[in-house]
Design an enzyme around this catalytic site. Structure first.
Site, PDB file in Angstrom:
ATOM      1  N   CYS A   1       6.091   2.867  14.190  1.00  0.00           N
ATOM      2  CA  CYS A   1       6.955   2.642  13.021  1.00  0.00           C
ATOM      3  C   CYS A   1       8.023   3.711  13.024  1.00  0.00           C
ATOM      4  O   CYS A   1       7.964   4.679  13.786  1.00  0.00           O
ATOM      5  CB  CYS A   1       6.155   2.686  11.725  1.00  0.00           C
ATOM      6  SG  CYS A   1       7.083   1.970  10.338  1.00  0.00           S
TER       7      CYS A   1
ATOM      8  N   CYS B   1      11.596   1.856   7.388  1.00  0.00           N
ATOM      9  CA  CYS B   1      10.904   1.511   8.632  1.00  0.00           C
ATOM     10  C   CYS B   1      11.822   0.833   9.645  1.00  0.00           C
ATOM     11  O   CYS B   1      11.364   0.022  10.461  1.00  0.00           O
ATOM     12  CB  CYS B   1       9.704   0.621   8.334  1.00  0.00           C
ATOM     13  SG  CYS B   1       8.569   1.337   7.135  1.00  0.00           S
TER      14      CYS B   1
ATOM     15  N   LYS C   1       0.677  -6.816   5.799  1.00  0.00           N
ATOM     16  CA  LYS C   1       0.837  -5.479   5.230  1.00  0.00           C
ATOM     17  C   LYS C   1       1.590  -5.603   3.921  1.00  0.00           C
ATOM     18  O   LYS C   1       2.752  -6.021   3.887  1.00  0.00           O
ATOM     19  CB  LYS C   1       1.585  -4.575   6.201  1.00  0.00           C
ATOM     20  CG  LYS C   1       1.800  -3.181   5.627  1.00  0.00           C
ATOM     21  CD  LYS C   1       2.374  -2.215   6.634  1.00  0.00           C
ATOM     22  CE  LYS C   1       2.633  -0.868   5.989  1.00  0.00           C
ATOM     23  NZ  LYS C   1       3.176   0.102   6.921  1.00  0.00           N
TER      24      LYS C   1
ATOM     25  N   ARG D   1       2.088   8.765   2.237  1.00  0.00           N
ATOM     26  CA  ARG D   1       3.510   9.123   2.316  1.00  0.00           C
ATOM     27  C   ARG D   1       3.708  10.615   2.090  1.00  0.00           C
ATOM     28  O   ARG D   1       4.624  11.208   2.648  1.00  0.00           O
ATOM     29  CB  ARG D   1       4.323   8.272   1.346  1.00  0.00           C
ATOM     30  CG  ARG D   1       4.345   6.827   1.811  1.00  0.00           C
ATOM     31  CD  ARG D   1       5.117   5.903   0.902  1.00  0.00           C
ATOM     32  NE  ARG D   1       4.948   4.528   1.341  1.00  0.00           N
ATOM     33  CZ  ARG D   1       5.343   3.468   0.664  1.00  0.00           C
ATOM     34  NH1 ARG D   1       5.963   3.636  -0.499  1.00  0.00           N
ATOM     35  NH2 ARG D   1       5.140   2.252   1.135  1.00  0.00           N
TER      36      ARG D   1
ATOM     37  N   ARG E   1       9.959  -0.566  -0.202  1.00  0.00           N
ATOM     38  CA  ARG E   1       9.770  -1.336   1.029  1.00  0.00           C
ATOM     39  C   ARG E   1       9.565  -2.832   0.763  1.00  0.00           C
ATOM     40  O   ARG E   1       9.071  -3.559   1.614  1.00  0.00           O
ATOM     41  CB  ARG E   1       8.578  -0.797   1.799  1.00  0.00           C
ATOM     42  CG  ARG E   1       8.641   0.677   2.133  1.00  0.00           C
ATOM     43  CD  ARG E   1       7.841   0.967   3.405  1.00  0.00           C
ATOM     44  NE  ARG E   1       7.341   2.319   3.519  1.00  0.00           N
ATOM     45  CZ  ARG E   1       8.092   3.384   3.795  1.00  0.00           C
ATOM     46  NH1 ARG E   1       9.387   3.259   3.957  1.00  0.00           N
ATOM     47  NH2 ARG E   1       7.536   4.584   3.899  1.00  0.00           N
TER      48      ARG E   1
ATOM     49  N   GLU F   1       2.160 -14.870   8.244  1.00  0.00           N
ATOM     50  CA  GLU F   1       2.402 -13.622   8.990  1.00  0.00           C
ATOM     51  C   GLU F   1       1.402 -13.476  10.140  1.00  0.00           C
ATOM     52  O   GLU F   1       1.766 -13.136  11.263  1.00  0.00           O
ATOM     53  CB  GLU F   1       2.255 -12.404   8.060  1.00  0.00           C
ATOM     54  CG  GLU F   1       3.388 -12.207   7.068  1.00  0.00           C
ATOM     55  CD  GLU F   1       4.640 -11.638   7.732  1.00  0.00           C
ATOM     56  OE1 GLU F   1       4.637 -11.415   8.953  1.00  0.00           O
ATOM     57  OE2 GLU F   1       5.634 -11.428   7.004  1.00  0.00           O
TER      58      GLU F   1
ATOM     59  N   LYS G   1      -3.846  -5.019   5.314  1.00  0.00           N
ATOM     60  CA  LYS G   1      -3.677  -3.673   4.773  1.00  0.00           C
ATOM     61  C   LYS G   1      -2.959  -3.714   3.438  1.00  0.00           C
ATOM     62  O   LYS G   1      -1.938  -4.381   3.355  1.00  0.00           O
ATOM     63  CB  LYS G   1      -2.861  -2.852   5.775  1.00  0.00           C
ATOM     64  CG  LYS G   1      -2.537  -1.455   5.322  1.00  0.00           C
ATOM     65  CD  LYS G   1      -1.568  -0.819   6.262  1.00  0.00           C
ATOM     66  CE  LYS G   1      -1.103   0.486   5.663  1.00  0.00           C
ATOM     67  NZ  LYS G   1       0.000   1.051   6.357  1.00  0.00           N
TER      68      LYS G   1
HETATM   69  C1  PBG Z   1       3.969   3.402   8.267  1.00  0.00           C
HETATM   70  C2  PBG Z   1       2.594   3.342   7.690  1.00  0.00           C
HETATM   71  C3  PBG Z   1       2.165   3.531   6.371  1.00  0.00           C
HETATM   72  C4  PBG Z   1       0.771   3.490   6.396  1.00  0.00           C
HETATM   73  C5  PBG Z   1       0.393   3.248   7.708  1.00  0.00           C
HETATM   74  N1  PBG Z   1       1.540   3.145   8.487  1.00  0.00           N
HETATM   75  C6  PBG Z   1       2.927   3.824   5.144  1.00  0.00           C
HETATM   76  C7  PBG Z   1       3.855   2.864   4.561  1.00  0.00           C
HETATM   77  O1  PBG Z   1       4.018   1.740   5.013  1.00  0.00           O
HETATM   78  O2  PBG Z   1       4.486   3.283   3.598  1.00  0.00           O
HETATM   79  C8  PBG Z   1      -0.136   3.694   5.227  1.00  0.00           C
HETATM   80  C9  PBG Z   1      -1.501   4.183   5.534  1.00  0.00           C
HETATM   81  C10 PBG Z   1      -2.253   4.721   4.377  1.00  0.00           C
HETATM   82  O3  PBG Z   1      -1.822   4.665   3.209  1.00  0.00           O
HETATM   83  O4  PBG Z   1      -3.342   5.253   4.637  1.00  0.00           O
HETATM   84  N2  PBG Z   1       4.808   2.382   7.923  1.00  0.00           N
END
Ligand code: PBG
Length: 319
Positions: free
Chosen positions: A116, A126, A191, A201, A213, A229, A244
């Protein structure tokens, strides 16, 4: 007459004989944050018990992971310099590239890298920004480069978490062209745009500097869209698909399990971890029971793989 279902609950012997769901250490992946600098092992404020490691201190945590019998780690990098295009994400001596090489020197633990840009871009989004909007197709070029540089450094699997359309196809093409036909892709497919990423974050210094986002991560209200998706990602070449966060999306995991035949991963995200930690610290809940109940529920919902910050604490309570 009524049925005495309580007969099978009278003691732990019989309860364990009829138990339907088990969390195994083999199901678990442990996320690790890697930061620039030397001799650093610093605890993340909002995630007690989780640390950022500099590359030279990685062997410590890798040893813990190995001793725990955990087979896989998922790496996140926190670079020193950020720029508009997140170029640090695909540098040969970037934080993740060096971390992967270091781990591979000392261990054969399975190394997965998060692909990412948000940790590497100055704006924290991202992808590549064009007029305040993340430009999908320009971002794909970068994601391809990032994935390839991780794999060249020795990553066993890549996990794109950006939510751009077409990234799996792009990454698969790039890896295949470079000869990495056997390197799998675990797609963060469903996601969601979630408040539960808050502690992450902070940990990864990746909060967006403007906006949010929602134009690329999914609306928590949608489940049919999650199936689209996932289907797209499988058609584009994903080997494993992910839902997720996990806890607020157990129904999504279940739908995915019932509809698709690829392995399903679930990410028990930072906020889910911190929530239990904080409540336990205040004495409101019992940490170990809440942790095991959570992990079991994710497994019961249909996940084959659970990515969790609890991995190292859970192994004392599972087989
Ligand atoms: C990167 C990413 C994120 C997480 C995993 N990869 C953060 C986001 O999308 O803001 C979150 C993982 C977590 O909260 O444990 N894009």
């Amino acid at each position: 007459m009524f049925k005495r279902t309580r007969r099978l609950r009278v003691n732990e012997n019989i309860r364990s004989l009829v138990r339907e769901t088990f969390v195994n250490r083999m199901d678990l992946i442990y996320p690790i944050f890697v930061i620039e600098g030397e001799n650093i092992k610093e605890e993340i404020n909002s995630m007690p018990g989780v640390f950022r490691y500099s590359v030279d201190r990685l062997p410590e945590i890798i040893k813990e992971v190995e001793e725990a019998g955990i087979r896989g780690v998922l790496l996140f990098g926190i670079p020193e310099h950020k720029d508009e295009c997140g170029t640090g994400a695909f540098e040969d001596d970037g934080i993740i590239q060096r971390a992967v090489r270091r781990i591979k020197e000392i261990s054969d633990v399975y190394v997965i890298t998060d692909v990412c840009m948000c940790e590497y871009t100055s704006h924290g989004h991202c992808g590549i920004i064009e007029d305040g909007y993340v430009d999908n197709d320009r971002t794909l070029e970068y994601l391809g480069k990032i994935a390839l540089s991780h794999v060249k450094s020795g990553a066993d699997m890549v996990a794109p978490s950006d939510m751009m359309d077409g990234r799996i196809r792009k990454i698969r093409e790039v890896l295949d062209e470079a000869g990495y036909v056997n390197t799998p892709i675990m797609a963060y497919s469903a996601k969601y745009s979630s408040a539960f990423y808050g502690p992450f974050r902070e940990a990864a210094e990746s909060a967006p500097k403007f906006g949010n986002r929602k134009q690329y991560q999914m609306d928590p209200a949608n489940i049919r869209e999650a199936m689209i998706e996932i289907e797209n990602d499988i058609l584009e070449g994903a080997d494993i698909v992910m839902v997720k966060p996990a806890l607020a999306y157990l129904d999504v995991i279940r739908w995915a399990r019932d509809k698709f035949n690829v392995p399903i991963a679930a990410y028990n995200v930072s906020g889910e971890y911190s929530m239990i930690k904080a409540a336990a610290k205040l004495g409101y809940i019992d940490e170990e029971s809440a942790m095991m109940e959570t992990l079991t529920s994710i497994k019961r919902a249909g996940a084959d793989i659970i990515i969790t910050y609890f991995a190292l604490s859970a192994i004392h309570l599972i087989s």
